[in-house]
Design an enzyme around this catalytic site. Structure first.
Site, PDB file in Angstrom:
ATOM      1  N   SER A 180      -2.512   6.156   6.059  1.00  0.00           N
ATOM      2  CA  SER A 180      -2.121   5.155   6.908  1.00  0.00           C
ATOM      3  C   SER A 180      -2.579   4.813   8.198  1.00  0.00           C
ATOM      4  CB  SER A 180      -1.226   5.504   7.756  1.00  0.00           C
ATOM      5  OG  SER A 180      -0.369   4.508   7.828  1.00  0.00           O
ATOM      6  N   SER A 224       0.941   3.444   2.095  1.00  0.00           N
ATOM      7  CA  SER A 224       0.798   4.369   3.452  1.00  0.00           C
ATOM      8  C   SER A 224       2.183   4.926   4.543  1.00  0.00           C
ATOM      9  CB  SER A 224       0.025   2.881   4.787  1.00  0.00           C
ATOM     10  OG  SER A 224       0.987   2.368   5.001  1.00  0.00           O
ATOM     11  N   SER A 250       1.079  -1.326   0.053  1.00  0.00           N
ATOM     12  CA  SER A 250       0.056  -0.113   0.038  1.00  0.00           C
ATOM     13  C   SER A 250       0.745   1.097  -0.128  1.00  0.00           C
ATOM     14  CB  SER A 250      -0.738   0.009   1.471  1.00  0.00           C
ATOM     15  OG  SER A 250      -0.230   0.356   1.931  1.00  0.00           O
ATOM     16  N   LYS A 262       5.180   0.215   9.146  1.00  0.00           N
ATOM     17  CA  LYS A 262       5.422   1.100   9.505  1.00  0.00           C
ATOM     18  C   LYS A 262       6.221   1.945  10.973  1.00  0.00           C
ATOM     19  CE  LYS A 262       0.693   1.098   8.932  1.00  0.00           C
ATOM     20  NZ  LYS A 262      -0.168   1.824   7.655  1.00  0.00           N
TER      21      LYS A 262
END
Length: 264
Positions: free
Chosen positions: A220, A74, A72, A135
């Protein structure tokens, strides 16, 4: 990824047990009945061929480095869709396959580390629970983190931001966002912010937990929405981009300039 890990462990154990049974019992039985059972069984033959390969892959993937594909946007602008990265599996300690239980502590995540982890989920019935997410660590145990407006306030001190202008985007992703350099203590990295901030709030991070956020702050699904990340969910620290490829045989995009890039 969890299914692949289970399958890898099962196949490695099965082939190893077959070889052990052959060495302890079956080979002796064949020797005693030479001429009748002198041909090695197919399962033993296959196990002898595949066990070393399976064992090496299991050891490398569990304790040294694991591949992961960015799914993705994010983590833009630092990680792009189609990036294949390597995750250092011993940065935060050695963990058992499948259960992810840490049995040899080595270190703990620092602010700014980009980590891969088992997603805790938004609830017990979340279909994405247990999948691997990636992350950046913003808050470590003992920190109080406030996300207000477009910026982070860490332990009462607003982080410094350098405005680098408007992000040009990448294949239609992130275009028009503000490109900023965020100064975490001892670490700087770029982030994207839009004019419509999301996920504002305050968090106090207890022992054994971490607050993680995506670098693409307003696009995100991170700890601001589903809570703090438990230490036991950590998989490792992302450290290298080894390929960027989208689609079968890279038909949807290939960027050789990203190969070998370190992850900040």
């Amino acid at each position: 990824m969890k299914l692949f890990e289970i399958l890898l462990v099962v196949l490695t154990l099965a082939s190893g047990l077959i070889l052990l049974a052959d060495k302890v019992y079956l080979a002796k039985r064949r020797a005693q009945r030479a001429g009748l059972l002198d041909t090695e069984p197919v399962l033993v033959d296959y196990s002898r061929a595949f066990f070393p390969v399976l064992a090496i892959v299991l050891i490398v993937r569990s304790f040294i480095a694991e591949p992961y594909k960015i799914p993705s946007s994010s983590m833009m602008p630092n990680l792009l869709i189609g990036d294949f990265i390597l995750v250092n599996k011993f940065s935060y300690g050695l963990r058992l396959p499948i259960t992810n239980t840490r049995f040899v502590p080595v270190g703990d995540p620092a602010r700014g580390d980009v980590v891969v982890f088992h997603f805790p989920g938004h609830g017990d019935n979340d279909p994405a629970k247990g999948e691997n997410f990636i992350k950046r660590v913003i808050g470590v145990p003992g920190d109080t983190v406030v996300f207000e407006g477009d910026g982070v306030i860490l332990n009462g001190e607003p982080l410094k931001y350098d405005n680098k202008g408007i992000y040009a985007g990448h294949k239609g992703q992130g275009e028009g966002a503000n490109l900023l350099v965020e100064h975490l203590p001892g670490r700087t990295h770029t982030v994207l912010e839009t004019d419509y901030p999301r996920g504002q709030g305050q968090w106090t991070v207890p022992a054994g937990k971490y607050l993680v956020m995506g670098d693409n702050r307003d696009n995100s699904d991170d700890g601001r929405f589903w809570g703090l990340l438990p230490e036991e969910n950590l998989r490792g620290k992302a450290f290298l981009i080894w390929l960027n490829c989208q689609g079968w045989f890279c038909k949807d995009g290939f960027e050789p300039s990203r190969i070998g890039s370190s992850i900040n």
